[in-house]
Each structure stands twice: as structure tokens, then as C-alpha cells.
Design a protein around this motif. Structure first.
Motif, PDB file in Angstrom:
ATOM      1  N   TRP A 153      -6.215  -7.630  36.091  1.00 48.79           N
ATOM      2  CA  TRP A 153      -7.249  -6.587  36.164  1.00 48.79           C
ATOM      3  C   TRP A 153      -6.540  -5.249  36.045  1.00 48.79           C
ATOM      4  O   TRP A 153      -6.027  -4.692  37.011  1.00 48.79           O
ATOM      5  CB  TRP A 153      -8.024  -6.671  37.473  1.00 48.79           C
ATOM      6  CG  TRP A 153      -9.323  -5.901  37.426  1.00 48.79           C
ATOM      7  CD1 TRP A 153     -10.572  -6.403  37.195  1.00 48.79           C
ATOM      8  CD2 TRP A 153      -9.487  -4.489  37.621  1.00 48.79           C
ATOM      9  NE1 TRP A 153     -11.509  -5.384  37.205  1.00 48.79           N
ATOM     10  CE2 TRP A 153     -10.864  -4.202  37.469  1.00 48.79           C
ATOM     11  CE3 TRP A 153      -8.614  -3.443  37.883  1.00 48.79           C
ATOM     12  CZ2 TRP A 153     -11.385  -2.916  37.587  1.00 48.79           C
ATOM     13  CZ3 TRP A 153      -9.126  -2.145  37.994  1.00 48.79           C
ATOM     14  CH2 TRP A 153     -10.492  -1.905  37.854  1.00 48.79           C
ATOM     15  N   TYR A 154      -6.512  -4.734  34.816  1.00 46.63           N
ATOM     16  CA  TYR A 154      -5.768  -3.500  34.527  1.00 46.63           C
ATOM     17  C   TYR A 154      -6.233  -2.981  33.177  1.00 46.63           C
ATOM     18  O   TYR A 154      -6.202  -3.713  32.180  1.00 46.63           O
ATOM     19  CB  TYR A 154      -4.267  -3.804  34.494  1.00 46.63           C
ATOM     20  CG  TYR A 154      -3.382  -2.611  34.198  1.00 46.63           C
ATOM     21  CD1 TYR A 154      -3.173  -1.629  35.158  1.00 46.63           C
ATOM     22  CD2 TYR A 154      -2.737  -2.502  32.972  1.00 46.63           C
ATOM     23  CE1 TYR A 154      -2.345  -0.550  34.903  1.00 46.63           C
ATOM     24  CE2 TYR A 154      -1.904  -1.423  32.698  1.00 46.63           C
ATOM     25  CZ  TYR A 154      -1.703  -0.439  33.662  1.00 46.63           C
ATOM     26  OH  TYR A 154      -0.884   0.623  33.409  1.00 46.63           O
ATOM     27  N   PRO A 155      -6.700  -1.730  33.107  1.00 45.71           N
ATOM     28  CA  PRO A 155      -7.227  -1.196  31.839  1.00 45.71           C
ATOM     29  C   PRO A 155      -6.117  -0.835  30.873  1.00 45.71           C
ATOM     30  O   PRO A 155      -5.637   0.296  30.841  1.00 45.71           O
ATOM     31  CB  PRO A 155      -8.028   0.033  32.286  1.00 45.71           C
ATOM     32  CG  PRO A 155      -7.351   0.463  33.554  1.00 45.71           C
ATOM     33  CD  PRO A 155      -6.854  -0.777  34.224  1.00 45.71           C
ATOM     34  N   TYR A 156      -5.716  -1.779  30.065  1.00 43.19           N
ATOM     35  CA  TYR A 156      -4.538  -1.666  29.202  1.00 43.19           C
ATOM     36  C   TYR A 156      -4.952  -1.435  27.755  1.00 43.19           C
ATOM     37  O   TYR A 156      -5.824  -2.133  27.223  1.00 43.19           O
ATOM     38  CB  TYR A 156      -3.727  -2.960  29.333  1.00 43.19           C
ATOM     39  CG  TYR A 156      -2.447  -3.024  28.554  1.00 43.19           C
ATOM     40  CD1 TYR A 156      -1.434  -2.096  28.751  1.00 43.19           C
ATOM     41  CD2 TYR A 156      -2.228  -4.040  27.631  1.00 43.19           C
ATOM     42  CE1 TYR A 156      -0.241  -2.173  28.055  1.00 43.19           C
ATOM     43  CE2 TYR A 156      -1.039  -4.139  26.920  1.00 43.19           C
ATOM     44  CZ  TYR A 156      -0.044  -3.199  27.136  1.00 43.19           C
ATOM     45  OH  TYR A 156       1.125  -3.281  26.439  1.00 43.19           O
ATOM     46  N   ALA A 158      -7.168   3.842  37.179  1.00 43.72           N
ATOM     47  CA  ALA A 158      -5.978   3.044  37.489  1.00 43.72           C
ATOM     48  C   ALA A 158      -4.849   3.958  37.941  1.00 43.72           C
ATOM     49  O   ALA A 158      -4.711   5.085  37.467  1.00 43.72           O
ATOM     50  CB  ALA A 158      -5.534   2.252  36.260  1.00 43.72           C
ATOM     51  N   THR A 170      -4.318  -5.188  42.961  1.00 44.89           N
ATOM     52  CA  THR A 170      -5.337  -5.676  42.027  1.00 44.89           C
ATOM     53  C   THR A 170      -5.380  -7.195  42.131  1.00 44.89           C
ATOM     54  O   THR A 170      -4.906  -7.770  43.112  1.00 44.89           O
ATOM     55  CB  THR A 170      -5.040  -5.194  40.595  1.00 44.89           C
ATOM     56  OG1 THR A 170      -6.093  -5.625  39.719  1.00 44.89           O
ATOM     57  CG2 THR A 170      -3.712  -5.714  40.082  1.00 44.89           C
ATOM     58  N   GLY A 189      -8.165  -4.281  27.661  1.00 48.53           N
ATOM     59  CA  GLY A 189      -8.907  -4.178  28.906  1.00 48.53           C
ATOM     60  C   GLY A 189     -10.155  -5.024  28.983  1.00 48.53           C
ATOM     61  O   GLY A 189     -10.999  -4.815  29.863  1.00 48.53           O
ATOM     62  N   THR A 193     -10.839  -6.682  32.172  1.00 46.59           N
ATOM     63  CA  THR A 193     -11.008  -5.727  33.253  1.00 46.59           C
ATOM     64  C   THR A 193     -12.416  -5.132  33.247  1.00 46.59           C
ATOM     65  O   THR A 193     -13.048  -4.972  34.287  1.00 46.59           O
ATOM     66  CB  THR A 193      -9.980  -4.585  33.129  1.00 46.59           C
ATOM     67  OG1 THR A 193      -8.666  -5.133  33.139  1.00 46.59           O
ATOM     68  CG2 THR A 193     -10.112  -3.582  34.257  1.00 46.59           C
TER      69      THR A 193
END
Length: 267
Positions: free
Chosen positions: A48-51, A63, A69, A236, A239
Motif C-alpha cells: 500500500w504505497y502510491p508509487y 504518503a 502501512t 498505485g 493502493t
């Protein structure tokens, strides 16, 4: 009401579940040439990480550099959502859609476009570009924390049975394993955690993240038909999927309410 959801990744499945569970009497069909466990999301790390989400406003991503997370198992999550959709009497159709004007879509009143990187050709939208991601999965049960080296480009993401080592984000459509990328991943991650030199390699995988300057989440009318676009999530997707699915449902509800008002005004 007949609704087609094009794309069976995490965003397509979520939109289909939300719509079908809200409108039980609607005919909702997911159309895709691939379903879990063969989607891009199935191979991702599940963090869960807006990449790689482009210029999507940072306040929407929220973030930090050090944070708590969680990690999901993408194949299990996708399988769960697909089963949930089918239990609600949703339908799956294996087919390849090449355009939003595809004859297969003509019978549907609303089309939800969750086509990921293929939106570049299907919409078409030249703002969509692939972020090629190659990863290496290893057995390393002693790894319990996620490490992301934003400067070097490597990351280490422990899953339930393996640890995902990455990665790459080249702007190309090549889905073949590149030995140079494998070396980059292994050398970089092993320099961060030297114990990984003893880890057994389980799998090497390549997928294409749907990059865009910003996520496209909006309605569009073409020839009297409503299209709701939901693509360009970069890295993401796992996420942002639930919130984006909620937004798609809200757009649909607004459209249906407007349609009711128009019918009443004609009466």
C-alpha cells in the motif's frame, strides 16, 4: 441497464463489485482478455504505497518517508474480488477489446474503462505510457520490513511466502526478462540487505504499469453513451483501487439520477 467493465485488474474488479452490489438488477459484465492470476496486478508486490502516480496531487496520496502501512497478497485479493462479483451474479467475458467503439460494446448502456496501459490504444490516449516493471521473487522469511531506496531505484517487499525484489520503471512495452535488470535488482537489494545473497530465487517476472501524467477518473459521453474512465494509476493501482471504485460508482449514480430527472421532466 447493461454495464460493461472493460479490464479485469484490481480497478476493473472493484468497479464491477461496487456497481453490481449497489444495483443488483443491473446486468454487469467484466470483459477482458486476461483474468486473475494472469493480470499485471497479480505480479505486483502488493504494498500500500502510491508509487509512480505521475502528477496526481500529493495531498490525494498522503504518503511520507517513514510510515506504517500494510501488504496484501495481490493474487488472493484479485481472486477474492472476482469471486465476490460472481457471487453477486456478475458475468465474466473473455474477449479482447481494441477500441471503445468495439462492436462488442454496442449493446451496453454504460462502459467503465479500466484498461490500464492498453488505454493508450483503446481510448486512444497518448498520455498513457508503460512503466515496465521487472521483479525477482525470493525465499527470505527473515525479512519483515519493506525498504524502498528512492535514490537507487531498488525496493524490498516481503509477502506471505516470498520477498519481492525490485525494480525497474522503463518507458517501454518489452515484457521479456532482461538479465541486466535481474543483475541490477539482485546487486542493489543485496547491497541493502547482504543476507539476501543466500536467498533462493523463486521467480522472475515482468509487467507493465499503466503510467500517465495523472490518473484519469472522469465521465465522457460519446454518441449518447456514457463512458467512465478509470486508468493511469501507475504503480498505485493496489493502493488507490477502493477509492477510485467509489468515485466511479458516484459518477454512475449522478448519471442515473440525471437520467431519472430527464424522464420525469418529459412526463
Amino acid at each position: 441497464m447493461k454495464i460493461a467493465v472493460v479490464g479485469a485488474g484490481i480497478n476493473g474488479l472493484t468497479c464491477a463489485v461496487k456497481i453490481k452490489e449497489k444495483y443488483r438488477d443491473f446486468e454487469v459484465v467484466i470483459i477482458s482478455n486476461e483474468f486473475t492470476p494472469n493480470t499485471t496486478g497479480d505480479g505486483s508486490g502488493g504494498l500500500w504505497y502510491p508509487y509512480l502516480t505521475g502528477d496526481t496531487p500529493y495531498n490525494l496520496l498522503d504518503a511520507g518517508q517513514t510510515f506504517t502501512t500494510f501488504i496484501s497478497s495481490p493474487p488472493k485479493l484479485l481472486a477474492y474480488l472476482q469471486e465476490r462479483f460472481e457471487k453477486a451474479n456478475g458475468k465474466l467475458l473473455r474477449a479482447k477489446i481494441t477500441s471503445l467503439e468495439d462492436p462488442l460494446l454496442q449493446e451496453y448502456d454504460v462502459v467503465i474503462n479500466c484498461t490500464g496501459v492498453q488505454a493508450r490504444f483503446i481510448v486512444p490516449d497518448d498520455k498513457v505510457t508503460p512503466y515496465r516493471g521487472q521483479i525477482v521473487k525470493v525465499k527470505a522469511p527473515w525479512v519483515n520490513h519493506v525498504i524502498i531506496d528512492e535514490d537507487g531505484g531498488n525496493y524490498i517487499i516481503p509477502n506471505a511466502s516470498t520477498v519481492v525484489l525490485g525494480g525497474t520503471h522503463q518507458h517501454e512495452f518489452n515484457t521479456q526478462i532482461d538479465p541486466k535488470d535481474t543483475d541490477f535488482i539482485l546487486n542493489g537489494c543485496q547491497s541493502i540487505l547482504p543476507g539476501l545473497k543466500n536467498a533462493e530465487i523463486v521467480n522472475i517476472w515482468v509487467g507493465l504499469r499503466p503510467g500517465r501524467n495523472a490518473i484519469r477518473l472522469e465521465p465522457e459521453e460519446r454518441n449518447g453513451k456514457l463512458y467512465i474512465h478509470n486508468y493511469g494509476h501507475g504503480g498505485g493501482g493496489l493502493t488507490l483501487f477502493w477509492g477510485c471504485g467509489k468515485a466511479v460508482l458516484q459518477i454512475l449514480e449522478t448519471h442515473l439520477n440525471k437520467r431519472k430527472c430527464n424522464v420525469k421532466s418529459k412526463l
